[in-house]
Design an enzyme around this catalytic site. Structure first.
Site, PDB file in Angstrom:
ATOM      1  N   CYS A 144      22.210 -48.315  71.373  1.00 19.63           N
ATOM      2  CA  CYS A 144      21.356 -47.922  72.228  1.00 19.63           C
ATOM      3  C   CYS A 144      21.938 -46.052  72.222  1.00 19.63           C
ATOM      4  O   CYS A 144      20.907 -45.542  72.775  1.00 19.63           O
ATOM      5  CB  CYS A 144      22.030 -48.279  73.734  1.00 19.63           C
ATOM      6  SG  CYS A 144      23.871 -48.142  74.109  1.00 19.63           S
TER       7      CYS A 144
ATOM      8  N   HIS B 118      27.008 -48.964  77.988  1.00 28.82           N
ATOM      9  CA  HIS B 118      25.430 -49.234  77.590  1.00 28.82           C
ATOM     10  C   HIS B 118      25.065 -47.873  78.017  1.00 28.82           C
ATOM     11  O   HIS B 118      25.320 -47.202  79.045  1.00 28.82           O
ATOM     12  CB  HIS B 118      24.846 -50.368  78.379  1.00 28.82           C
ATOM     13  CG  HIS B 118      23.492 -50.468  77.767  1.00 28.82           C
ATOM     14  ND1 HIS B 118      22.983 -50.556  76.466  1.00 28.82           N
ATOM     15  CD2 HIS B 118      22.193 -51.024  78.555  1.00 28.82           C
ATOM     16  CE1 HIS B 118      21.750 -50.795  76.376  1.00 28.82           C
ATOM     17  NE2 HIS B 118      21.341 -51.179  77.676  1.00 28.82           N
TER      18      HIS B 118
END
Length: 445
Positions: free
Chosen positions: A53, A288
């Protein structure tokens, strides 16, 4: 095809050390994926595993930035494959342009030898494909060999301008979409930027960009993707911490950044990232990265004098208490290019601190020097949220989640640990409330 026997081969080894430290096969496999769009949301990239990510979210953010600034048709959520490819290549080129600023504007791309070789056209324009010269990577005998095979079959190509890079990637879109698409792009960003320049910007050159246990990208890697600089902090400019000057963000960014952990004072996100040029923000949780965006361009309109004053005030109020010590008033006035001679400061100090408490309140300061200024931010607006992990999306489908935001009149913030999304957004809009469609708050993780 480039010869790795010289400096370029050494640079690839330096990139390996910079990124991985010691490469672990399971972490490498998490990063071994291409840039692929969701079948349920044609402009949203899918992330297969935790880790990449740090690259995928910034690329997604630039895709959305380009959709907002350059409309792709009547319905931005329904695009054809050619438009998908153009959006992906456009985003990737924007990130490379930022990386190339301090490298003479040259682009150095890392590719694999299993794709057709790029050769200059006879008139020295954009590269064209030579299908007569193709080397293929042998399939590894087992998964543990994948990183060795990858690094054994790399080549380096140099381009002089963005248009050549666009042509190269559009002709090789399968390279970006293939197993190593994310990694090849990441290596290209680092090669274009230059390892030496990156090492001069990071806080700790010995700390790898990719965590060797969980595969998460470091803040330096995230900043490199978002701004073109591999600094390890997200505050504005540089700060003196215990006698050390630590670099931060040096200019207003194209894409913004907000962090859930800022409300716990683990870090400080400066105005350059909170107020980017485009209404697109990468959101950071503990593990994340996701993306928030809006088509309401007034969310990132130019700062008013009062908004500038708020930002400068925060420099003298690092704890975020909305007041400063009265002794700092002269420095604040000088920083804002206001009258700051000693006699005037005494008069204003007495007016702003009539009870002689030794503090100057933010609201009192703004009311005195910017009394009639109205905020440029609308009271209501729509937001969209992107999370590339299917398992974190409703029904396992990577789709944008839409919400309607309202900025309340009160300045009192209610922090809800059970609602990380709201807590994260409150680091920018202190009094925000959001009603998400379908009544489900999107996940930051």
């Amino acid at each position: 095809m480039a010869d790795f026997s010289g400096n370029q081969g050494n640079e690839i080894n330096e990139i390996k050390r910079l990124l991985w430290g010691t490469i672990k096969d399971d972490v490498f496999r998490r990063w071994a994926q291409g840039f692929c769009f969701s079948s349920d949301e044609p402009t949203a990239l899918v992330q297969n595993h935790g880790g990449p990510c740090a690259v995928i979210a910034p690329v997604q953010a630039f895709i959305l930035r380009n959709i907002i600034t350059e409309p792709v048709g009547n319905n931005w959520r329904e695009v054809e494959q050619d438009t998908q490819n153009e959006l992906l290549v456009g985003a990737i080129c924007e990130i490379l342009v930022q990386a190339a600023r301090q490298n003479g504007g040259r682009f150095v791309l890392v590719d694999t030898c299993d794709s057709p070789t790029a050769t200059p056209s006879p008139n020295n324009d954009s590269p064209t494909l030579d299908h007569s010269s193709v080397d293929y990577i042998e399939q590894p005998a087992d998964e543990s060999c994948c990183q060795k095979q990858f690094h054994a079959h790399l080549r380096v190509l140099t381009f002089e301008n963005k248009e050549e890079v666009e042509t190269f990637y559009l002709q090789r879109i399968y390279t970006l979409q293939g197993t190593y698409g994310v990694l090849l792009f990441l290596y290209s960003v680092i090669m274009t930027k230059g390892v030496e320049q990156i090492m001069a910007e990071v806080n700790d050159p010995a700390e790898p960009f990719i965590d060797d246990t969980y595969g998460y990208g470091s803040q330096s890697l995230i900043n490199l993707m978002l701004t073109g600089r591999a600094v390890g902090n997200v505050w504005d400019h540089e700060q003196d911490v215990g006698g050390l000057k630590l670099l931060g963000i040096d200019r207003q960014s194209e894409i913004g950044f907000l962090a859930y952990l800022e409300h716990m004072r683990y870090l400080e996100v400066g105005s350059f990232l909170k107020n980017p040029k485009n209404p697109v923000w990468v959101l950071e949780s503990e593990t994340h990265l996701t993306v928030l965006f809006s088509f309401e361009k007034r969310l990132v309109s130019l700062e008013t004098p009062g908004e500038i004053a708020r930002r400068v005030f925060r420099k003298f109020d690092p704890e975020g208490n909305n007041f400063i010590m009265s002794s700092k008033l002269g420095e604040l006035l000088k920083a804002l290019d206001l009258v700051s001679d000693a006699e005037y400061v005494k008069v204003i100090m007495k007016k702003l601190d009539p009870e002689n408490l030794g503090i100057i309140l933010l609201n009192a300061f703004l009311a005195e020097f910017y009394p009639d200024e109205k905020t440029s931010v609308p009271d209501t607006f729509n937001l969209y949220h992107y999370n590339g992990l299917p398992g974190s999306c409703p029904d396992g489908k990577v789709c944008y989640q839409e919400g309607h935001a309202v900025l309340l009149e009160c300045d009192i913030r209610c922090v809800l640990e059970s609602n990380p999304m709201l807590t994260c957004l409150q680091t920018k809009w202190q009094n925000i409330e959001i009603q998400w469609q379908q009544g489900v708050t999107p996940s930051l993780n």
